[in-house]
Scaffold this active site. Sequence first.
Site, PDB file in Angstrom:
ATOM      1  N   GLY A 110       0.800  -1.219   0.000  1.00 36.19           N
ATOM      2  CA  GLY A 110       0.000   0.000   0.000  1.00 36.19           C
ATOM      3  C   GLY A 110       0.831   1.266   0.000  1.00 36.19           C
ATOM      4  O   GLY A 110       0.660   2.157  -0.835  1.00 36.19           O
ATOM      5  N   ASP A 164      10.798  -6.751  -2.636  1.00 34.37           N
ATOM      6  CA  ASP A 164       9.591  -7.485  -2.231  1.00 34.37           C
ATOM      7  C   ASP A 164       9.737  -8.913  -2.719  1.00 34.37           C
ATOM      8  O   ASP A 164      10.454  -9.169  -3.702  1.00 34.37           O
ATOM      9  CB  ASP A 164       8.323  -6.844  -2.816  1.00 34.37           C
ATOM     10  CG  ASP A 164       7.108  -7.032  -1.914  1.00 34.37           C
ATOM     11  OD1 ASP A 164       6.826  -8.187  -1.536  1.00 34.37           O
ATOM     12  OD2 ASP A 164       6.440  -6.037  -1.585  1.00 34.37           O
ATOM     13  N   ASN A 187      -5.271  -7.396  -1.803  1.00 33.78           N
ATOM     14  CA  ASN A 187      -4.346  -6.256  -1.878  1.00 33.78           C
ATOM     15  C   ASN A 187      -4.924  -5.091  -2.663  1.00 33.78           C
ATOM     16  O   ASN A 187      -4.522  -3.937  -2.471  1.00 33.78           O
ATOM     17  CB  ASN A 187      -3.036  -6.651  -2.569  1.00 33.78           C
ATOM     18  CG  ASN A 187      -2.277  -7.768  -1.894  1.00 33.78           C
ATOM     19  OD1 ASN A 187      -1.578  -8.523  -2.546  1.00 33.78           O
ATOM     20  ND2 ASN A 187      -2.401  -7.893  -0.581  1.00 33.78           N
ATOM     21  N   ASN A 220       6.191  -4.996   8.934  1.00 39.59           N
ATOM     22  CA  ASN A 220       6.502  -5.860  10.073  1.00 39.59           C
ATOM     23  C   ASN A 220       7.727  -5.331  10.797  1.00 39.59           C
ATOM     24  O   ASN A 220       8.568  -4.629  10.232  1.00 39.59           O
ATOM     25  CB  ASN A 220       6.730  -7.305   9.613  1.00 39.59           C
ATOM     26  CG  ASN A 220       7.930  -7.421   8.692  1.00 39.59           C
ATOM     27  OD1 ASN A 220       9.062  -7.577   9.158  1.00 39.59           O
ATOM     28  ND2 ASN A 220       7.713  -7.330   7.389  1.00 39.59           N
ATOM     29  N   CYS A 278      -2.100  -5.201   8.639  1.00 42.87           N
ATOM     30  CA  CYS A 278      -3.281  -4.746   7.893  1.00 42.87           C
ATOM     31  C   CYS A 278      -4.263  -5.892   7.662  1.00 42.87           C
ATOM     32  O   CYS A 278      -5.469  -5.702   7.709  1.00 42.87           O
ATOM     33  CB  CYS A 278      -2.851  -4.152   6.548  1.00 42.87           C
ATOM     34  SG  CYS A 278      -2.048  -2.544   6.688  1.00 42.87           S
ATOM     35  N   CYS A 286      20.851   5.946  22.796  1.00 42.04           N
ATOM     36  CA  CYS A 286      20.476   4.905  21.822  1.00 42.04           C
ATOM     37  C   CYS A 286      21.667   3.984  21.577  1.00 42.04           C
ATOM     38  O   CYS A 286      22.800   4.444  21.358  1.00 42.04           O
ATOM     39  CB  CYS A 286      20.031   5.550  20.511  1.00 42.04           C
ATOM     40  SG  CYS A 286      19.645   4.354  19.200  1.00 42.04           S
ATOM     41  N   CYS A 328      -5.813 -19.356  13.140  1.00 38.49           N
ATOM     42  CA  CYS A 328      -6.921 -18.595  13.719  1.00 38.49           C
ATOM     43  C   CYS A 328      -7.666 -17.962  12.548  1.00 38.49           C
ATOM     44  O   CYS A 328      -7.717 -18.560  11.468  1.00 38.49           O
ATOM     45  CB  CYS A 328      -6.402 -17.536  14.703  1.00 38.49           C
ATOM     46  SG  CYS A 328      -5.274 -16.332  13.989  1.00 38.49           S
TER      47      CYS A 328
END
Length: 387
Positions: free
Chosen positions: A60, A81, A89, A150, A207, A264, A350
């Site tokens: 997206g 990707d 999608n 992710n 999503c 950090c 699930c």
Amino acid sequence: MLGRFLLSAPPARTINRFMSAKLNFSEHLRYARQIALEKVGIDGQEKLKTASVLVVGVGGLGSSLSLYLAAAGVGHLGLVDFDVVKKSNLHRQILHTDEFLEASKLDSAHATLKARNPHIRITLHNVRLQKENAMDILGGYDIVADCSDNFATRYLVNDACVILGIPNAYGNVYQFEGQVTVLCHSDGPCYRCLHPNPPPAGLVPTCAESGVLGVLPGLIGILQANEVLKLLLNIGRPLIGRMTLLNALDSEWKNLTLPKNDDCHLCGKSPTIDTLIDYEDLCGTAPHISATELKTLKNRCSSFFLLDVRRADEAAVVSMGADQLIPVESLPDRLSEIKATPNERIVVHCQTGLRSRRAVQILHNAGYPRAVSLDGGILAWVELQTM
């Protein structure tokens, strides 16, 4: 006569006055309205033509971002990707169409972007971004645009960008809300400044699990593209040390200040991280299996135990014929009831894949090392059967 004069091409010497060595005549026409901007001009357009941007994820966010970068004339786009186009999608991933269902997202993206602008160069990285390949892939680009979905990839991209010294135009969406910022710039924070430690696996839904308004990734992706262009052209005030938030339901925009964290472990004053690590382990990503892979197992009559971790009322509506049903909420207290042996392959499912990932972590901790989660849950399985 006047009309014919206005419609005819100007003399060649007039054109040559405004031509550049790096832009051909077709490109001058294509980018004319952008070149007309005082802050861009021919010099700026030439910068864009010689620039390179890596887009991590062509879903997206990556769809709208890459389309506008291509249209703007960014000369080299890299796309990372390894997924295929699914019908679910299409309501938000505007690079892709029904023509490319079940085909590589990169092939679909390449066709769409080349149709949008044939002058640009596109490099396809059809791989899962991992610690073994991230430095080589990111290292060849001026800017990275993180359009991933992710935590493992976000931490990987962030750490590689800091180590390589590459800015990261970051975007994220959830249901009706989105955020965009510039990370890993020398003047601002990195992702670890904001989130030193990742959340437990399965805590934050994707999503597919929580849903997302179709236009939202488009809006945020365009804002990411805007940040990329500002960085490449060295104009305006990029979102370095700031984050823009959008609530699409209320049409409310907010800006937050994001200070750099001197403590950090990656980009602070005394960093302790100087190399990439195993981000799947860092983010507690549960081992998983796709619906296609599960179908192959069933076709081969391979042995596995199917565990449904939904509620009984959900299972009554649609079922995969699970060997056992134990809702994930009660799984820690009912481990002794599991009918599978500890060494047996267990496929946990699930509705969408969120609860099953949490269940797999519980099973692994309880001594069931071969448990895996079904990506996308029963919805992905049903979609596969209907294709």
